[in-house]
Design a protein around this motif. Structure first.
Motif, PDB file in Angstrom:
ATOM      1  N   VAL A  70     -37.085 -21.913   4.046  1.00 38.73           N
ATOM      2  CA  VAL A  70     -36.459 -23.224   4.200  1.00 38.73           C
ATOM      3  C   VAL A  70     -37.408 -24.206   4.885  1.00 38.73           C
ATOM      4  O   VAL A  70     -37.599 -25.343   4.422  1.00 38.73           O
ATOM      5  CB  VAL A  70     -35.140 -23.096   4.992  1.00 38.73           C
ATOM      6  N   GLU A  71     -38.016 -23.795   5.981  1.00 36.55           N
ATOM      7  CA  GLU A  71     -38.877 -24.704   6.743  1.00 36.55           C
ATOM      8  C   GLU A  71     -40.154 -25.052   5.985  1.00 36.55           C
ATOM      9  O   GLU A  71     -40.695 -26.150   6.150  1.00 36.55           O
ATOM     10  CB  GLU A  71     -39.203 -24.101   8.101  1.00 36.55           C
ATOM     11  N   SER A  72     -40.635 -24.145   5.147  1.00 39.90           N
ATOM     12  CA  SER A  72     -41.842 -24.445   4.371  1.00 39.90           C
ATOM     13  C   SER A  72     -41.580 -25.530   3.332  1.00 39.90           C
ATOM     14  O   SER A  72     -42.523 -26.115   2.800  1.00 39.90           O
ATOM     15  CB  SER A  72     -42.357 -23.176   3.674  1.00 39.90           C
ATOM     16  N   ARG A  73     -40.315 -25.811   3.052  1.00 36.90           N
ATOM     17  CA  ARG A  73     -39.954 -26.865   2.110  1.00 36.90           C
ATOM     18  C   ARG A  73     -39.334 -28.075   2.810  1.00 36.90           C
ATOM     19  O   ARG A  73     -38.662 -28.885   2.189  1.00 36.90           O
ATOM     20  CB  ARG A  73     -39.016 -26.283   1.051  1.00 36.90           C
ATOM     21  N   GLY A  74     -39.575 -28.136   4.122  1.00 34.37           N
ATOM     22  CA  GLY A  74     -39.164 -29.310   4.871  1.00 34.37           C
ATOM     23  C   GLY A  74     -37.735 -29.296   5.362  1.00 34.37           C
ATOM     24  O   GLY A  74     -37.283 -30.271   5.974  1.00 34.37           O
ATOM     25  N   GLY A  75     -37.009 -28.219   5.131  1.00 31.74           N
ATOM     26  CA  GLY A  75     -35.629 -28.143   5.578  1.00 31.74           C
ATOM     27  C   GLY A  75     -35.515 -27.450   6.921  1.00 31.74           C
ATOM     28  O   GLY A  75     -36.509 -27.162   7.585  1.00 31.74           O
ATOM     29  N   ARG A  76     -34.300 -27.182   7.331  1.00 34.24           N
ATOM     30  CA  ARG A  76     -34.086 -26.429   8.565  1.00 34.24           C
ATOM     31  C   ARG A  76     -32.873 -25.532   8.391  1.00 34.24           C
ATOM     32  O   ARG A  76     -32.032 -25.753   7.499  1.00 34.24           O
ATOM     33  CB  ARG A  76     -33.901 -27.358   9.769  1.00 34.24           C
ATOM     34  N   VAL A  77     -32.759 -24.516   9.248  1.00 30.40           N
ATOM     35  CA  VAL A  77     -31.668 -23.554   9.170  1.00 30.40           C
ATOM     36  C   VAL A  77     -31.148 -23.304  10.574  1.00 30.40           C
ATOM     37  O   VAL A  77     -31.916 -23.270  11.538  1.00 30.40           O
ATOM     38  CB  VAL A  77     -32.135 -22.236   8.495  1.00 30.40           C
ATOM     39  N   TRP A  78     -29.821 -23.154  10.687  1.00 26.34           N
ATOM     40  CA  TRP A  78     -29.212 -22.883  11.987  1.00 26.34           C
ATOM     41  C   TRP A  78     -27.869 -22.200  11.765  1.00 26.34           C
ATOM     42  O   TRP A  78     -27.386 -22.100  10.636  1.00 26.34           O
ATOM     43  CB  TRP A  78     -29.060 -24.171  12.803  1.00 26.34           C
ATOM     44  N   VAL A  79     -27.285 -21.703  12.854  1.00 24.08           N
ATOM     45  CA  VAL A  79     -26.027 -20.981  12.756  1.00 24.08           C
ATOM     46  C   VAL A  79     -25.024 -21.554  13.739  1.00 24.08           C
ATOM     47  O   VAL A  79     -25.382 -22.009  14.837  1.00 24.08           O
ATOM     48  CB  VAL A  79     -26.240 -19.461  13.024  1.00 24.08           C
ATOM     49  N   GLU A  80     -23.754 -21.543  13.339  1.00 24.17           N
ATOM     50  CA  GLU A  80     -22.635 -21.863  14.209  1.00 24.17           C
ATOM     51  C   GLU A  80     -21.662 -20.698  14.106  1.00 24.17           C
ATOM     52  O   GLU A  80     -21.540 -20.060  13.052  1.00 24.17           O
ATOM     53  CB  GLU A  80     -21.952 -23.161  13.788  1.00 24.17           C
ATOM     54  N   SER A  81     -20.966 -20.404  15.194  1.00 25.82           N
ATOM     55  CA  SER A  81     -20.088 -19.240  15.163  1.00 25.82           C
ATOM     56  C   SER A  81     -18.917 -19.402  16.117  1.00 25.82           C
ATOM     57  O   SER A  81     -19.093 -19.766  17.273  1.00 25.82           O
ATOM     58  CB  SER A  81     -20.873 -17.973  15.531  1.00 25.82           C
ATOM     59  N   SER A  82     -17.728 -19.164  15.576  1.00 28.86           N
ATOM     60  CA  SER A  82     -16.516 -19.040  16.395  1.00 28.86           C
ATOM     61  C   SER A  82     -15.714 -17.911  15.774  1.00 28.86           C
ATOM     62  O   SER A  82     -15.825 -16.764  16.176  1.00 28.86           O
ATOM     63  CB  SER A  82     -15.737 -20.365  16.429  1.00 28.86           C
ATOM     64  N   GLU A  83     -14.904 -18.241  14.757  1.00 32.12           N
ATOM     65  CA  GLU A  83     -14.283 -17.209  13.929  1.00 32.12           C
ATOM     66  C   GLU A  83     -15.237 -16.923  12.787  1.00 32.12           C
ATOM     67  O   GLU A  83     -15.393 -17.724  11.871  1.00 32.12           O
ATOM     68  CB  GLU A  83     -12.932 -17.698  13.388  1.00 32.12           C
TER      69      GLU A  83
END
Length: 249
Positions: free
Chosen positions: A219-232
């Motif tokens: 993802v980052e090599s193509r200029g994007g970003r990745v992240w996580v959110e978590s509850s349920e």
């Protein structure tokens, strides 16, 4: 003399030297990953085969506990092979470029899900706003393959449910993959993207610990970003360049 006083030619030469050093380091990493993936697998297979032959030769003389230990040994061998494969995949991620083509992301997601263990029994919900992009199919497919596989491994034993959604976001497509698993504590939201990291013992959940690391690099090599959110459960977000969108028929 500080950097602001250096002649332009000297600064350009330094940049070229740094680029060359990075290129050599990257080539060294590729060579190491190749050796690890190919040369180290041969003795691992030998260990697995020897344990199988011993088990067959001893037959009924091999007790239940010894048989369990043999199975455990082979499991460790297969895990090591998976880690070596993950290392090679990581070294290649983001380096190879592919010719862009028209990709119906909704179709791509269903195709990937059908290839995964438990993919045919899980409840897959795909949002109605899935785009058709003119982009690199294989890297995007690998991102979804790793995220969906990760979701299925950590979703609850009964009623596996995964939802994928998409929306536009300033020149990028924003995708999210949500599972109904136990979730991820905030303290681990960055750690899980590091190499060989797992939050669950590998005896309980199989995996090399490289899948999310590969996702991040692609993802980052193509200029994007990745992240996580978590509850349920957990929701993994990533952005991917839209490039040229193809018209739907």
């Amino acid at each position: 003399m500080d950097d602001t006083q250096k002649p332009k030619e000297a600064l350009i030469a330094e940049v070229h030297a740094l680029r060359e050093a990075l290129r050599r380091n990257s080539a060294d990493l590729d060579q190491f990953a190749y050796v690890a993936s190919h040369d180290l697998k041969a003795p691992l297979r030998g260990i697995a085969n020897l344990s199988q032959w011993l088990e067959e030769d001893l037959g009924p003389r091999l007790g239940e506990e010894s048989r369990r230990q043999m199975e455990l040994l082979r499991g460790r061998v297969h895990r090591m092979e998976a880690m070596l494969d993950g290392l090679l995949e990581f070294s290649r991620a983001g380096r190879a470029s592919h010719a862009p083509e028209t990709v119906d992301v909704g179709v791509l997601i269903h195709t990937v899900m059908a290839r995964l263990p438990d993919g045919d029994t899980a409840r897959l919900e795909v949002g109605t706003e899935m785009p058709t992009l003119f982009t690199e199919r294989l890297p995007l497919q690998q991102v979804f393959l790793n995220l969906l596989s990760n979701a299925l491994r950590h979703a609850r034993g009964e009623g596996l449910r995964v939802r994928v959604e998409a929306r536009e976001a300033q020149g990028f497509q924003h995708f999210s993959v949500t599972d109904n698993g136990p979730g991820i504590a905030p303290a681990y939201h960055e750690k899980i993207f590091a190499p060989f990291q797992t939050l669950v013992a590998r005896d309980k959940v199989e995996g090399s610990g490289m899948g999310l690391c590969v996702v991040k690099k692609l993802v980052e090599s193509r200029g994007g970003r990745v992240w996580v959110e978590s509850s349920e459960g957990a929701t993994f977000h990533f952005t991917w360049p839209r490039r040229i969108e193809a018209e739907r028929s």
